[in-house]
Design an enzyme around this catalytic site. Structure first.
Site, short mmCIF file in Angstrom:
data_model
loop_
_atom_site.label_atom_id
_atom_site.label_comp_id
_atom_site.label_asym_id
_atom_site.label_seq_id
_atom_site.Cartn_x
_atom_site.Cartn_y
_atom_site.Cartn_z
N TRP A 70 64.36 2.07 5.49
CA TRP A 70 64.05 2.56 6.83
C TRP A 70 64.64 1.64 7.90
CZ3 TRP A 70 61.67 -0.14 10.65
CH2 TRP A 70 61.46 0.58 11.83
N LYS A 91 65.19 -4.88 19.32
CA LYS A 91 65.37 -3.94 18.22
C LYS A 91 64.72 -4.44 16.91
CE LYS A 91 68.39 -1.02 18.27
NZ LYS A 91 68.45 0.43 18.40
N GLU A 92 65.48 -4.41 15.82
CA GLU A 92 64.87 -4.68 14.52
C GLU A 92 64.52 -6.16 14.29
OE1 GLU A 92 67.32 -2.49 14.94
OE2 GLU A 92 67.10 -0.78 13.59
N ASP A 111 67.41 -0.07 9.31
CA ASP A 111 68.88 -0.03 9.22
C ASP A 111 69.50 -1.41 9.13
OD1 ASP A 111 69.41 2.71 9.35
OD2 ASP A 111 69.21 2.75 11.53
N GLN A 148 61.65 3.81 21.71
CA GLN A 148 62.06 3.31 20.40
C GLN A 148 61.53 1.89 20.16
OE1 GLN A 148 65.92 1.62 19.61
NE2 GLN A 148 66.28 3.11 17.97
#
Ligand code: GLC
Length: 793
Positions: A485, A629-630, A487, A683
């Site tokens: 999941w 982000k991640e 990326d 997001q």
């Protein structure tokens, strides 16, 4: 700091201060024609495909921001002063402007120069026609002469053609205006026409953008508006616009209403639509649009002690989740149409969330995903549904530039580009669809595979489960392949704890379905598989206080107590609980660690501490700036996994604390920090290790919406459809004494009132359906209504 407020009675968010820190967007249209527009009428409209059939142009990530758009200029012909109803692009003093974002429409309002004006954008229900409904009222106490100018910029349809190769593009489109209908024509295409017209006889027009704007000017000070006179421009070739002008004289208190119509087709279509879309018909369609959303929202309405949760579940959260299912993810100000199709994992998750309000679309999304599954059992990470349609419909775009059509061997990528999680989501989505609808026959429907052959839906799911059982690494944990999941967490091709947990979760849902379908041998086989996966997970992935995130290709365990960076990860720990891999002690410890390391006032960070040293054995995540982000952002999408995990552990107060931290509607007075729209999940929210901690980015197009809706309705409020019953299993804060839910299921309406006299967080002491004691809510004849009283304890 607030910029606006929720008007829940009207189901609108009202922006009172239009000088927002960033663009706040919304969607119009509920079918083939749809578009995205912000609070200043910037945005674009598309027909069917954001790649091939763009109707109006957008200059993404541009300066000035968020343009162009669908604008109306008003000009005072006495003074020469002019403004735009939507504040921008002219940008008169902001206190004269407001914006109302509604469900599939936007209304811009102004009272500049004592002229009350409003412009509503929405799409007709039966035709690809966008309606601009403009209303004016003269509040100045004296007669006024105003000129109204519409403005939009046409696109060259295809996203690349619109953004490059201008030696061709600039000579491919033409315009003309006949009988008050502007026609835009992309001449390469057989049916490459759009019209722009109005319900009045215009007294001027311009079809050429550069004539309307004038040299070295912008939409802020267009020559045509400044001078007050249209040139009547049109041409074959160049850039085209839609400007229709009308000069009106309004007596004191006088009102006017003008409609502009933008649609598919040429002059004749324009004339026909002008006949059809009178003011009365526009009113009718606007009412039908409201009824469309009424029906969806009525599927589930709640009344709880948490106003933020009510606003979300009753209006905005479902709206956002529906938009993701309807339009997939590639029309926004962030994703602007250059990357299209369906993302396998994202679509599989989106489709799981709204089968109650949109069963037909969820079902067709599931079919599209099933067709994009390979016989090996992995899904195509990004694909175009049309590739696999029985009759392949080619997009309606033609151009002399040779763009080779990919053949099947290029479309069906190999395992090297497969993500290990993609297809696993689909198993649970299919089962969820059947639980919601009772459509058991769906399991036996025959669907093709991407690489040839066909099988039933049920067999497709078996392929997926078998694939994950086969594709395991040295420790027996599922391989991470290109990514799971996340990326950016690639593990150099190592093993992913999250994927093994997802596998176990999918197995649980599948065996339940197999049992219900009476396929006992299959159920037994996959139950054995599940046992083996559970054993491996417990043996390999537990690290004493929490579960590790994975194992790199060279055998390093990631997310352990010894790690200085990336110690605790949300994905593996939440899924350890949801999948049932963790025993209760492990689950509590793991979720306590999640809380201790990852909780912030804006939600849970994805991992902590952030990575600061590049390490390609772990993956791209180590090359992402800390806090974004991640890499340690509050990535919204997995946050609801934690609510589900906490609810499964019975900790309702904790689950709600986590819910509230992320809840957009509860951030309305923190916009100076959040910046983004409070009516949409974003997001991600910037994490603690970044200077912009708390800033939210990328609204609407995010799986967090569907997951938030699913987690809150099915695990916090606990109304969960099963194959033969609707279950009620709430997990709520101890201080909740009562809440109610109206839920439609298989055509019947359940009016559920839950009482919590003892202030417990979980547990149902009694459940009465129309006074009769039961374990769960049975399916009832369509059209029936029942009253349910549930007492927790
Ligand atoms: C983006 C992608 C999604 C992925 C997530 C985490 O939201 O669309 O597929 O799971 O990032 O990397």
């Amino acid at each position: 700091m607030q910029y606006g407020h929720f008007d829940n009675a009207k189901r609108e968010y009202v922006i009172d201060r239009v000088d927002l820190p960033v663009s706040w967007t919304n969607y119009i249209g509920v079918g083939d024609m749809h578009g995205v527009f912000n609070h200043t009428a910037g945005g674009y409209l598309i027909y069917k495909s954001p790649e091939y059939h763009r109707i109006t142009r957008f200059r993404p990530n541009g300066v000035p921001m968020d343009g162009p758009g669908h604008y109306v200029y008003l000009r005072d012909d006495e003074s020469g002063d002019y403004w735009s109803v939507s504040w921008q692009p002219v940008g008169k003093p902001k206190e004269h402007f407001r914006c109302r974002h509604g469900l599939s429409y936007v209304t811009y309002e102004s009272d500049y120069s004592a002229i009350a004006a409003s412009q509503t954008l929405f799409v007709a229900m039966d035709d690809p026609v966008e309606i601009w409904d403009l209303r004016l009222r003269n509040d100045s106490g004296r007669e006024r002469t105003l000129s109204v100018f519409s403005y939009l910029e046409f696109s060259f349809h295809q996203v690349d053609m619109d953004n490059r190769n201008f030696q061709m593009s600039l000579y491919a489109a033409g315009s003309r205006c006949v009988d008050g209908v502007i026609e835009h024509d992309l001449y390469y295409e057989q049916n490459g026409y759009q019209f722009f017209t109005s319900d009045f006889e215009p007294d001027g027009f311009d079809c050429l953008r550069d004539t309307f704007i004038g040299p070295y000017r912008t939409e802020r000070d267009p020559l045509t508006v400044e001078s007050g006179a249209c040139q009547g421009s049109f041409e074959k070739g160049g850039n085209h616009c839609g400007c229709l002008k009308k000069t009106l004289t309004l007596a004191p208190g006088g009102e006017a209403r003008l409609l502009f119509l933008l649609g598919e087709g040429g002059i004749e279509a324009g004339k026909a639509m002008r006949e059809k879309y009178t003011a009365a018909r526009a009113d009718e369609d606007f009412a039908r649009l409201a009824a469309f959303w009424d029906r969806k929202l009525a599927c589930l309405q709640v009344e709880t002690p948490n106003a933020g949760l009510d606003t979300e579940l009753n209006i905005w959260n479902l709206y956002q989740s529906e938009i993701n299912v309807m339009f997939s993810r590639f029309t926004s100000f962030i994703e602007v149409g250059g990357r299209v199709g369906l993302g396998y994992r994202d679509t599989a998750q989106d489709a799981m969330m709204v089968p109650h309000s949109n069963p037909a679309k969820c079902r067709s999304r599931l079919i599209e995903l099933l067709r994009a599954l390979t016989t090996a059992g992995y899904g195509l990470h990004l694909f175009e549904p049309r590739w696999f349609e029985p009759v392949r419909e080619e997009p309606g775009f033609q151009s002399p530039t040779v763009v080779p059509v990919p053949d099947k061997s290029e479309i069906v990528h190999g395992i090297q580009d497969a993500c290990a999680d993609d297809a696993l989501w689909l198993v649970s989505s299919v089962v969820q669809y059947i639980r919601e609808t009772g459509d058991f026959a769906f399991a036996d429907e025959v669907v093709t595979y991407a690489d040839g052959g066909e099988g039933t839906v049920y067999e497709h799911l078996e392929h997926i489960l078998d694939f994950s059982a086969r594709e395991v690494g040295r420790s027996g944990v599922c391989k991470g392949l290109r990514a799971d999941w996340n990326d950016c967490l690639n593990l150099g091709g190592g093993e992913s704890a999250m994927v093994s947990f997802l596998h176990l979760w999918a197995l649980g849902n599948f065996t339940a379905l197999a049992d219900r379908l009476g396929r006992g041998a299959d159920a037994a086989r996959y139950r054995d598989m599940a046992e083996a996966v559970r054993d491996t997970c417990r043996r390999v992935l537990w690290d004493g206080k929490w579960f590790i995130r994975g194992i790199t290709a060279d055998g390093r365990r990631i997310g352990t107590q010894r790690d200085e960076e990336g110690r605790v990860h949300m994905e593996s720990n939440t899924w350890a609980v949801i999948s049932g891999a963790a025993d209760r002690e492990q689950g509590l410890a793991a979720m306590d660690s999640v809380y201790e390391y990852l909780f912030t006032p804006y939600g849970l960070m994805l991992n902590a501490p952030c990575y600061t040293k590049a390490d390609d054995g772990i993956g791209f995540v180590t090359r992402v700036y800390p806090g974004l982000k991640e890499n340690g952002a509050i990535f919204s999408h997995p946050n609801p996994w934690a609510w589900v995990a906490e609810a499964m552990l019975g900790r309702g107060s904790r689950a709600m604390e986590l819910y509230n931290a992320l809840c957009p509607a509860l951030q309305n007075d923190r916009i100076e920090i959040r910046q983004a729209e409070p009516y949409s999940y974003c997001q991600f929210v910037v994490g603690r290790d970044h200077t912009a901690f708390g800033r939210a980015r990328h609204p609407f197009m995010t799986g967090s919406s569907g997951w938030a809706y699913y987690a809150a309705t099915q695990y916090l409020l606990g109304i969960r459809p099963d194959f033969d019953a609707l279950r009620v299993d709430p997990c709520v804060p101890a201080d909740w004494r009562e809440f109610s839910v109206t839920r439609q299921w298989r055509g019947a309406r359940y009016e559920i009132r839950v009482l919590n006299p003892e202030g417990v967080e979980k547990g149902v002491r009694s459940l009465r359906v129309d006074g009769r004691e039961m374990d769960a809510l049975p399916p009832l004849p369509p059209g029936s209504v029942c009253r349910v009283e549930v007492v927790m304890g």
